[in-house]
Design a protein around this motif. Structure first.
Motif, short mmCIF file in Angstrom:
data_model
loop_
_atom_site.label_atom_id
_atom_site.label_comp_id
_atom_site.label_asym_id
_atom_site.label_seq_id
_atom_site.Cartn_x
_atom_site.Cartn_y
_atom_site.Cartn_z
N PRO A 95 38.73 44.92 48.41
CA PRO A 95 39.20 46.30 48.60
C PRO A 95 40.50 46.32 49.42
N GLN A 96 41.42 47.22 49.08
CA GLN A 96 42.72 47.36 49.77
C GLN A 96 43.46 46.03 49.91
N PHE A 97 43.58 45.30 48.79
CA PHE A 97 44.27 44.01 48.87
C PHE A 97 45.78 44.21 49.01
N ASP A 98 46.41 43.23 49.64
CA ASP A 98 47.87 43.22 49.78
C ASP A 98 48.37 41.89 49.21
N LYS A 99 49.03 41.98 48.05
CA LYS A 99 49.46 40.75 47.37
C LYS A 99 50.43 39.92 48.20
N ALA A 100 51.14 40.59 49.11
CA ALA A 100 52.15 39.87 49.91
C ALA A 100 51.47 38.96 50.94
N THR A 101 50.34 39.38 51.48
CA THR A 101 49.75 38.61 52.57
C THR A 101 48.38 38.00 52.24
N ASP A 102 47.64 38.60 51.31
CA ASP A 102 46.29 38.10 51.03
C ASP A 102 46.32 36.92 50.06
N ARG A 103 45.36 36.02 50.27
CA ARG A 103 45.13 34.97 49.27
C ARG A 103 44.44 35.59 48.07
N PRO A 104 44.79 35.21 46.84
CA PRO A 104 44.10 35.80 45.68
C PRO A 104 42.59 35.54 45.76
N ALA A 105 41.83 36.52 45.32
CA ALA A 105 40.36 36.36 45.34
C ALA A 105 39.84 35.80 44.03
N GLY A 106 40.70 35.64 43.05
CA GLY A 106 40.30 35.06 41.77
C GLY A 106 41.53 34.53 41.05
N HIS A 107 41.29 33.78 40.00
CA HIS A 107 42.40 33.25 39.18
C HIS A 107 41.95 33.27 37.72
N VAL A 108 42.93 33.15 36.83
CA VAL A 108 42.60 32.86 35.43
C VAL A 108 43.40 31.61 35.06
N THR A 193 39.73 33.51 21.52
CA THR A 193 40.99 33.05 20.95
C THR A 193 42.08 33.36 21.97
N TYR A 194 43.28 32.82 21.74
CA TYR A 194 44.40 33.10 22.63
C TYR A 194 45.45 33.94 21.92
N TYR A 195 46.05 34.84 22.67
CA TYR A 195 47.13 35.69 22.15
C TYR A 195 48.35 35.57 23.04
N ARG A 196 49.49 35.89 22.43
CA ARG A 196 50.71 36.06 23.22
C ARG A 196 51.22 37.48 22.97
N GLY A 197 51.71 38.14 24.02
CA GLY A 197 52.36 39.44 23.83
C GLY A 197 51.44 40.63 23.73
N VAL A 198 50.24 40.54 24.36
CA VAL A 198 49.36 41.72 24.42
C VAL A 198 50.00 42.73 25.38
N ALA A 199 50.16 43.97 24.92
CA ALA A 199 50.81 44.99 25.76
C ALA A 199 49.82 45.54 26.79
N GLY A 200 50.38 46.05 27.88
CA GLY A 200 49.58 46.81 28.85
C GLY A 200 48.64 45.99 29.71
N LEU A 201 48.93 44.68 29.90
CA LEU A 201 48.09 43.90 30.81
C LEU A 201 48.37 44.35 32.24
N SER A 202 47.38 44.21 33.10
CA SER A 202 47.50 44.68 34.48
C SER A 202 48.57 43.90 35.24
N PRO A 203 49.43 44.61 36.00
CA PRO A 203 50.43 43.90 36.82
C PRO A 203 49.76 43.04 37.90
N ASP A 204 48.51 43.35 38.22
CA ASP A 204 47.77 42.56 39.22
C ASP A 204 46.81 41.58 38.55
#
Length: 415
Positions: A95-108, A193-204
């Motif tokens: 909750p209330q994450f800050d991308k500048a200072t927090d370590r990511p809580a997950g990855h893909v 499957t894998y795709y390239r160029g899916v629109a509207g993915l989350s900026p986070d």
């Protein structure tokens, strides 16, 4: 090439590699065999939850940062659930994450890259005798107790006192020796499957789970990857697929072409490579994870989350506990089923409440209107939103789940 070992591990995926690394940390040598040569692909959703990062940290404090530095991953900050009524429920991992200072809580990261990342750690450790391209076709009990491992030609590959079986969802050992039958009510079919160029993915890089009314009780996922790619797939209980005679490939294509919210996002996207299928033995039923001179880990132990389909963190949790009890078995010279049941207890003590909660959430999918109510509630209910967050982190839900007041807040709102 015959080798005598106290501990032999079949499979160098996340469960087997984690067990080997914890054993190495404890100064306990082991033999780790895998039929593939790494890097190798594995069909999966590719999401690495906060629980995965916690397990990496337990192996070595520096591992989460090392993973975060890989160009082959993207940091993910949460999950977007899309309810059958189209309502989006954003659940940040923190909750209330800050991308500048927090370590990511997950990855893909693609399993090709993540599993190789773990195997590279394995390669650094002198305590681990790691052998690739070794296909164990047959296992046999030795008269003294323990196991002999043979290849297809019948050559003896190794002998061990304790076998850690971490060779995945299709494990012949789990089926033939441990008696884990494929039960359609506790088994899920997935396609990805894998795709390239899916629109509207989350900026986070929130991972997306879509619960589409016409497709329930299945779900569709879209997980963002590096280089503008995404892992796209569907999952559904095997029982439902069989009963309704559903062609999952066809349904996946139809949804991406016609769904009002998804079709525009996939209109310009390009599919990369084939659609590949996989089976997921779910942890919605408590099964034996050990027997005489053996332990089952991860997917081979049917420990996959019934709601999210996530199996990597559960494999790593089971790997950590397997290392603890394997080392104790060697120290005490006790490989009996009675002693090894301590491993089952440890794994289920950590995971069973969550697996039960996930099974309940999975059952909600049979009732779209109820699911919509939960989604609408969660949007305005901090307790429920936090609970959903906690399912994907290593927060200990068990204490909360024991308190009646928790359920009251869950149902009726409240801070």
């Amino acid at each position: 090439m015959t080798a005598h070992h106290h501990i032999c591990i079949l499979g160098a995926g996340p469960g087997g590699a984690t067990a080997a690394l914890h054993l190495a940390n404890a100064g306990q040598p082991c033999l780790l065999l895998d039929r593939a040569a790494f890097p190798r692909d594995k069909v999966c959703g590719d999401a690495l939850s906060g629980k995965v990062l916690m397990e990496l940290k337990r192996i070595d404090e520096a591992l989460p940062a090392r993973l975060g530095a890989l160009p082959a991953q993207v940091p993910s900050w949460g999950i977007d659930f899309f309810a059958p009524n189209g309502r989006r429920l954003a659940i940040p991992f923190k909750p209330q994450f800050d991308k500048a200072t927090d370590r990511p809580a997950g990855h893909v990261a693609k399993r090709l890259d993540f599993d190789n990342f773990l195997v590279n750690e394995v390669r650094q450790r002198p305590e681990i005798d790691f052998r690739e391209n070794v296909d164990v076709a047959r296992t046999e009990r030795t008269p003294a107790g323990g196991w002999q491992l043979f290849d297809k030609a019948g050559n003896l590959l190794a002998e061990c006192k304790l076998l850690l079986v971490a060779n995945g969802a299709q494990s012949a050992f789990a089926r033939q020796v441990a008696g884990h039958a494929l039960e359609p009510d506790h088994h899920c079919v997935g396609l990805r499957t894998y795709y390239r160029g899916v629109a509207g993915l989350s900026p986070d890089n929130f991972i997306e789970l879509h619960f589409i009314k016409e497709f329930l009780p299945g779900y569709l996922w879209v997980f963002p990857l590096p280089n503008g790619q995404a892992n796209v797939g569907v999952g559904m209980l095997s029982k439902t697929v069989a009963a309704k005679k559903i062609n999952l490939r066809q349904r996946l294509d139809e949804i991406l072409a016609t769904h009002p919210a998804l079709a525009p996002r996939f209109a310009q996207a390009e599919r990369l490579g084939p659609v590949r299928g996989f089976g997921l033995p779910l942890g919605s039923k408590r099964r034996a994870l050990s027997g005489p001179h053996y332990l089952l880990l991860g997917d081979a132990g049917s420990l996959i989350d019934p709601f999210s389909g996530e199996g990597i963190s559960h494999a790593m949790v089971s790997g950590r506990h397997a290392a603890v009890w394997a080392a104790q078995a060697v120290a005490s010279g006790d490989f009996s089923p009675q002693f090894l049941q301590n491993y089952d207890k440890a794994v289920y003590n950590r995971l069973w409440q969550e697996l039960r909660l996930s099974r309940a959430m999975q059952r909600l999918l049979n009732f779209p209107s109820l699911f919509n109510i939960v989604a609408n509630r969660a949007a305005n209910n901090p307790t429920l939103a936090e609970t959903l967050s906690a399912m994907f982190l290593d927060l200990d839900l068990r204490e909360r789940l024991r308190k009646p007041s928790f359920y009251f807040k869950l149902l009726f709102g409240g801070k």
